[in-house]
Design a protein around this motif. Sequence first.
Motif, PDB file in Angstrom:
ATOM      1  N   ARG A 241       3.985   8.252   9.041  1.00 29.07           N
ATOM      2  CA  ARG A 241       5.229   8.905   8.607  1.00 29.07           C
ATOM      3  C   ARG A 241       6.368   7.926   8.342  1.00 29.07           C
ATOM      4  O   ARG A 241       7.221   8.173   7.501  1.00 29.07           O
ATOM      5  CB  ARG A 241       5.668   9.934   9.652  1.00 29.07           C
ATOM      6  CG  ARG A 241       4.812  11.183   9.692  1.00 29.07           C
ATOM      7  CD  ARG A 241       5.470  12.255  10.540  1.00 29.07           C
ATOM      8  NE  ARG A 241       5.639  11.842  11.919  1.00 29.07           N
ATOM      9  CZ  ARG A 241       4.731  12.019  12.875  1.00 29.07           C
ATOM     10  NH1 ARG A 241       3.563  12.584  12.576  1.00 29.07           N
ATOM     11  NH2 ARG A 241       4.952  11.643  14.117  1.00 29.07           N
ATOM     12  N   LEU A 242       6.400   6.830   9.097  1.00 31.31           N
ATOM     13  CA  LEU A 242       7.520   5.898   8.979  1.00 31.31           C
ATOM     14  C   LEU A 242       7.172   4.749   8.043  1.00 31.31           C
ATOM     15  O   LEU A 242       6.032   4.262   8.029  1.00 31.31           O
ATOM     16  CB  LEU A 242       7.887   5.332  10.354  1.00 31.31           C
ATOM     17  CG  LEU A 242       8.460   6.320  11.375  1.00 31.31           C
ATOM     18  CD1 LEU A 242       8.657   5.638  12.720  1.00 31.31           C
ATOM     19  CD2 LEU A 242       9.768   6.914  10.884  1.00 31.31           C
ATOM     20  N   LEU A 243       8.153   4.314   7.281  1.00 31.12           N
ATOM     21  CA  LEU A 243       7.964   3.116   6.470  1.00 31.12           C
ATOM     22  C   LEU A 243       7.690   1.930   7.388  1.00 31.12           C
ATOM     23  O   LEU A 243       8.271   1.827   8.487  1.00 31.12           O
ATOM     24  CB  LEU A 243       9.208   2.842   5.627  1.00 31.12           C
ATOM     25  CG  LEU A 243       9.542   3.863   4.532  1.00 31.12           C
ATOM     26  CD1 LEU A 243      10.877   3.527   3.890  1.00 31.12           C
ATOM     27  CD2 LEU A 243       8.438   3.926   3.485  1.00 31.12           C
ATOM     28  N   ALA A 244       6.830   1.027   6.945  1.00 36.18           N
ATOM     29  CA  ALA A 244       6.439  -0.112   7.781  1.00 36.18           C
ATOM     30  C   ALA A 244       7.651  -0.923   8.222  1.00 36.18           C
ATOM     31  O   ALA A 244       7.753  -1.336   9.387  1.00 36.18           O
ATOM     32  CB  ALA A 244       5.444  -0.989   7.026  1.00 36.18           C
ATOM     33  N   ARG A 245       8.602  -1.135   7.322  1.00 38.94           N
ATOM     34  CA  ARG A 245       9.771  -1.954   7.672  1.00 38.94           C
ATOM     35  C   ARG A 245      10.658  -1.248   8.701  1.00 38.94           C
ATOM     36  O   ARG A 245      11.261  -1.897   9.564  1.00 38.94           O
ATOM     37  CB  ARG A 245      10.578  -2.300   6.425  1.00 38.94           C
ATOM     38  CG  ARG A 245      11.146  -1.118   5.658  1.00 38.94           C
ATOM     39  CD  ARG A 245      11.968  -1.556   4.451  1.00 38.94           C
ATOM     40  NE  ARG A 245      12.487  -0.435   3.700  1.00 38.94           N
ATOM     41  CZ  ARG A 245      13.591   0.226   4.037  1.00 38.94           C
ATOM     42  NH1 ARG A 245      14.282  -0.143   5.098  1.00 38.94           N
ATOM     43  NH2 ARG A 245      14.013   1.243   3.301  1.00 38.94           N
TER      44      ARG A 245
END
Length: 325
Positions: A241-245
Amino acid sequence: MAAATAAALESWQAAAPQKRRSAARRPRRREAANRSLEAKFESDSGVVLRRIWEAEKDLFISDFWSSALETINRCLTEHLEQLKAPMGTLSDIFGNLHLDSLPEESDVAPDSIPRETLVTGTCHLKCVCYGIGNFATCIIARNQLTFLLLLLEKCQIPRSHCWVYDPLFSQLEIEVLNTLGVTVLSENEEGKRSIRGEPTIFYMLHCGTALYNNLLWSNWSVDALSKMVIIGNSFKGLEERLLARILQKNYPYIAKILKGLEELEFPQTSQYMDIFNDTSVHWFPVQKLEQLSTDIWEFQEEPDYQDCEDLEIIRNRREDPSATD
């Protein structure tokens, strides 16, 4: 002058008994009001306990409970094996289900629930529960609490060895939890609890991501993580769900541990879909942890979330007066 003085004295003498009677009546009114509040509180706690008992009955006979228990069993068996627990311990913990029959309804009356006594056995698991919510008014939170109570019984964890906290608990809920025999924490730890070498299950359903990140930071070593089991939001789901950065910047300990854990998803049934969705059991095999690079373990900076938007936890205001909900 004398006549005026005598008249004033007679007036005071006539009024004085009335003041004494009034003063005497006020404590009785206060006592009656206090008794009324105590009676209402006991009645309210009795209602909450009855609802917990009813939810426990429904959960216990459900297919979901047996399937979820099998999932936890698989995970804990491997977890205990890596701790070199004697095989007899596994049999002690999982061989006999102590919930063949539920307590009678009278057992959850406010004055009749005994605190659970310590159990015998060679493996002493502890449990910490964060963020269970307002179970007095919310059926989802109430079902999550009943699952916890059944899990403690199944794993032979004394209720006094289960620490529970939610900053939103009402005084009624704290009293109910005390009656049930679990230990209610008085301070918001923000998930920053070290297990101090003691094998511990963390029960953290639908908690904010920062809470898991804080917990990992507080136990950032091969030895500590290998003694932990986390029942809570799927770490794989967080990664998806979360962007890697964003994950690496705001929740670095979750990002770094993804290759060092094993995860088993909870079963999904229509009856409990909204209650245990996105829930997994996580444990940390020593072999995987030891394969992580040295640099990963050297990074031990405490999370601060200064630039983190949509922080999903309530901060400890005594430590951070400027924190916002």
